[in-house]
Design a protein around this motif. Structure first.
Motif, PDB file in Angstrom:
ATOM      1  N   ASP A 124       0.968 -10.423  14.561  1.00  0.00           N
ATOM      2  CA  ASP A 124       2.138  -9.643  15.771  1.00  0.00           C
ATOM      3  C   ASP A 124       3.723  -9.378  15.337  1.00  0.00           C
ATOM      4  O   ASP A 124       3.341  -7.926  15.972  1.00  0.00           O
ATOM      5  CB  ASP A 124       1.410 -10.856  16.361  1.00  0.00           C
ATOM      6  CG  ASP A 124       0.782 -11.961  16.313  1.00  0.00           C
ATOM      7  OD1 ASP A 124      -0.620 -11.765  16.596  1.00  0.00           O
ATOM      8  OD2 ASP A 124       0.486 -12.776  16.570  1.00  0.00           O
ATOM      9  N   ASP A 125       2.960  -9.045  14.503  1.00  0.00           N
ATOM     10  CA  ASP A 125       4.741  -9.048  13.491  1.00  0.00           C
ATOM     11  C   ASP A 125       5.516  -7.958  13.915  1.00  0.00           C
ATOM     12  O   ASP A 125       6.616  -6.934  14.036  1.00  0.00           O
ATOM     13  CB  ASP A 125       5.099  -8.868  12.815  1.00  0.00           C
ATOM     14  CG  ASP A 125       6.303  -9.414  12.012  1.00  0.00           C
ATOM     15  OD1 ASP A 125       7.315  -9.056  11.467  1.00  0.00           O
ATOM     16  OD2 ASP A 125       7.307 -10.509  12.974  1.00  0.00           O
ATOM     17  N   ASN A 126       4.388  -6.439  13.652  1.00  0.00           N
ATOM     18  CA  ASN A 126       4.383  -5.278  13.634  1.00  0.00           C
ATOM     19  C   ASN A 126       3.911  -4.498  14.567  1.00  0.00           C
ATOM     20  O   ASN A 126       2.303  -4.686  13.915  1.00  0.00           O
ATOM     21  CB  ASN A 126       4.596  -4.438  12.417  1.00  0.00           C
ATOM     22  CG  ASN A 126       5.237  -2.832  12.245  1.00  0.00           C
ATOM     23  OD1 ASN A 126       4.920  -2.734  12.883  1.00  0.00           O
ATOM     24  ND2 ASN A 126       6.408  -3.453  11.256  1.00  0.00           N
ATOM     25  N   ALA A 127       4.729  -3.257  15.618  1.00  0.00           N
ATOM     26  CA  ALA A 127       3.229  -2.770  16.410  1.00  0.00           C
ATOM     27  C   ALA A 127       2.005  -1.408  15.654  1.00  0.00           C
ATOM     28  O   ALA A 127       1.369  -1.655  15.469  1.00  0.00           O
ATOM     29  CB  ALA A 127       4.520  -2.198  16.943  1.00  0.00           C
ATOM     30  N   GLU A 128       3.023  -1.922  14.978  1.00  0.00           N
ATOM     31  CA  GLU A 128       2.557  -0.753  13.564  1.00  0.00           C
ATOM     32  C   GLU A 128       1.102  -1.017  13.051  1.00  0.00           C
ATOM     33  O   GLU A 128       1.664  -2.058  12.745  1.00  0.00           O
ATOM     34  CB  GLU A 128       3.211   0.321  12.239  1.00  0.00           C
ATOM     35  CG  GLU A 128       4.562   0.450  13.098  1.00  0.00           C
ATOM     36  CD  GLU A 128       4.846   2.152  13.883  1.00  0.00           C
ATOM     37  OE1 GLU A 128       3.817   2.688  14.201  1.00  0.00           O
ATOM     38  OE2 GLU A 128       5.364   1.509  15.747  1.00  0.00           O
TER      39      GLU A 128
ATOM     40  N   TYR B  80       1.610  -1.222   5.925  1.00  0.00           N
ATOM     41  CA  TYR B  80       2.084  -2.048   6.510  1.00  0.00           C
ATOM     42  C   TYR B  80       3.128  -3.485   6.202  1.00  0.00           C
ATOM     43  O   TYR B  80       2.308  -4.053   4.744  1.00  0.00           O
ATOM     44  CB  TYR B  80       1.634  -2.802   7.746  1.00  0.00           C
ATOM     45  CG  TYR B  80       1.436  -4.016   8.046  1.00  0.00           C
ATOM     46  CD1 TYR B  80       2.557  -3.801   9.174  1.00  0.00           C
ATOM     47  CD2 TYR B  80       0.886  -5.492   7.678  1.00  0.00           C
ATOM     48  CE1 TYR B  80       2.774  -4.860   9.255  1.00  0.00           C
ATOM     49  CE2 TYR B  80       1.390  -6.290   8.872  1.00  0.00           C
ATOM     50  CZ  TYR B  80       2.104  -6.497   9.043  1.00  0.00           C
ATOM     51  OH  TYR B  80       2.823  -7.296   9.981  1.00  0.00           O
ATOM     52  N   GLY B  81       4.600  -4.360   5.564  1.00  0.00           N
ATOM     53  CA  GLY B  81       4.240  -5.006   4.608  1.00  0.00           C
ATOM     54  C   GLY B  81       5.278  -3.898   3.476  1.00  0.00           C
ATOM     55  O   GLY B  81       5.220  -4.944   2.519  1.00  0.00           O
TER      56      GLY B  81
END
Ligand code: ZN
Lengths: 200, 261
Positions: A116-120, A125-126
């Motif tokens: 849930d941390d990033n909208a993308e 990612y990360g």
């Protein structure tokens, strides 16, 4: 350029005089950059947001010290980097105690962003955290400011209040470690890039 | 030129961070060294990859009510939630640990104070002094640095000594050791406050001095020495001594008491 700078100085002046609207504008103007630096430093969206909040709270309490745009933005980004470093150190220290691992590399893999941390939900990612996690704290902040945020070396030195030569030393080491980390974590990406790149 | 040096220079060269005269020497080396030529290629690829990743892995935008939250906190005069958040996440991971003691040299960054001094607003320094002394309330068992806004607003975060590279500017500094106990914010015992016409490279008492042994025995180990600076670039010695005096009065540091004794 000069006009924009004057506008910003004007904004800070108004905020200093207690104009909440102007302070809100400041947050709008600098919030994303502050948040991006914090995110690239700590590798977690939620923590970055907390750090950004602290940055603007301290900004509010320190408004009276600023009389030029230059010192203002340098101070703001320095504070962001420093608060992020505090955060990394605290986490590294606690983990070091529990894992008893030596070295000053800040490994924050166990704080990798959650779903849930990033909208993308991009393919990378990360990724910044995975790569920059292989850097020391000094290398990481120089890498974030110079290579991710694109500040010129001299400006990075100004933000960090150190000499340009120091920035270059950390930068050279950081880039080499990032290169090794890319080979380790993203070999396919390097291959694709290699195919696209012209022989020179 | 040897390869290790060439490789460090290459890492700067790919980002345009290498001065021209060095670049030409580097190119001469590349002509005769396949290994470094290959390194250049990989570094270039790495740079493109970094750009790609950096442009893709971006943080979620700040929430729409972010500014309201900040303004709410500052106008209510509350301290931020950040510290609680940090400690919460820290304590979850912490094991019972013995009290850890560290020497921290703080170099105090005080642009605000500099400005006060420069503008000759002595009443501001006086007010700062009053507020600081009130909020410190003794130094014997250490002060929770981050909970004292009058310190926290003026000084920057302590930096570890081995990562410290102060500019050649005038300023004020302080030395302290950290006491850390589970379930509490870390506290700092200030061991020395001093001023210098040129902070970098740092040669301040009692770090570079005969007292260093005593400092370390108060502290535990050299690795735990931290430093932070209060830069006062355009200050006179008197400006700096005024600030130093406020700190000494507030903290009554050990090495200011025994220095020269
Ligand atoms: Zn070579």
């Amino acid at each position: 350029m000069e006009a924009a700078r004057r506008d910003r100085a004007d904004l800070i002046e108004k905020a200093r005089n207690g104009d909440a609207g102007a302070f809100r504008e400041c947050i709008k103007l600098y919030g994303s950059r502050v948040n991006a630096i914090a995110y690239q430093m700590v590798g977690n969206g939620e923590d970055a947001r907390d750090i950004s909040q602290e940055v603007f709270i301290r900004l509010y309490r320190s408004l009276e010290r600023f009389n030029s745009d230059y010192s203002f933005t340098s101070w703001l980004y320095r504070l962001t980097a420093n608060l992020s470093i505090d955060f990394l150190r605290k986490n590294a220290r606690h983990r070091q105690r529990s894992l008893d691992e030596p070295g000053n590399t800040v490994d924050i893999k166990d704080r990798s962003p959650g779903p849930d941390d990033n909208a993308e939900s991009s393919e990378f990612y990360g990724a910044i955290n995975r790569l920059a996690g292989e850097l020391s704290i000094n290398q990481r902040r120089v890498f974030v400011l110079r290579d991710l945020q694109g500040f010129p070396t001299e400006e990075v030195a100004g933000i960090l209040k150190c000499r340009s030569s120091t920035v270059r030393v950390h930068l050279a080491r950081a880039r080499r470690r990032i290169k090794d980390a890319l080979i380790k974590h993203y070999p396919d990406l390097l291959e694709v890039i290699s195919d696209e790149m012209p022989e020179s | 030129m040897r390869c290790p040096k060439a490789k460090m220079m290459l890492a700067l060269y790919v980002g345009g961070d290498l001065p021209e005269f060095k670049a030409s020497r580097l190119m001469a080396h590349l002509q005769s060294c396949d290994e470094c030529a290959a390194e250049l290629k990989t570094l270039r690829q790495s740079r493109v990859a970094t750009e790609k990743i950096g442009g893709s892995d971006i943080p979620k935008a700040l929430p729409a009510d972010f500014a309201d939250q900040v303004i709410g906190i500052v106008s209510a005069g509350k301290s931020s939630s950040l510290r609680q958040v940090w400690f919460r996440s820290g304590f979850q991971r912490m094991r019972p640990v013995a009290i850890l003691s560290a020497v921290v040299v703080i170099v105090l960054i005080a642009v605000g104070v500099t400005q006060m001094v420069k503008d000759n607003k002595i009443e501001s320094v006086a007010r700062w002094r009053m507020e600081l002394i009130q909020s410190v309330g003794g130094n014997g068992t250490g002060v929770a640095w981050e909970t004292i806004p009058n310190l926290n607003d003026v000084f920057e975060t302590p930096v570890r000594m081995d990562q410290f590279d102060p500019p050649r500017e005038a300023g004020v500094y302080a030395v302290m050791h950290r006491i850390e106990a589970e379930g509490e914010p870390p506290r700092y015992v200030i061991d020395y406050c001093g001023e210098s016409r040129r902070l970098g490279p740092f040669r301040g008492h009692p770090w570079i001095n005969q007292s260093k042994g005593r400092l370390l025995s108060r502290a535990g180990s050299e690795e735990n020495v931290y430093i932070a600076v209060m830069l006062m670039p355009d200050s006179t010695p008197k400006d700096r001594r005024d600030i130093e005096a406020v700190l000494i009065e507030a903290f009554n540091p050990y090495f200011n008491r025994v220095k020269g004794a």
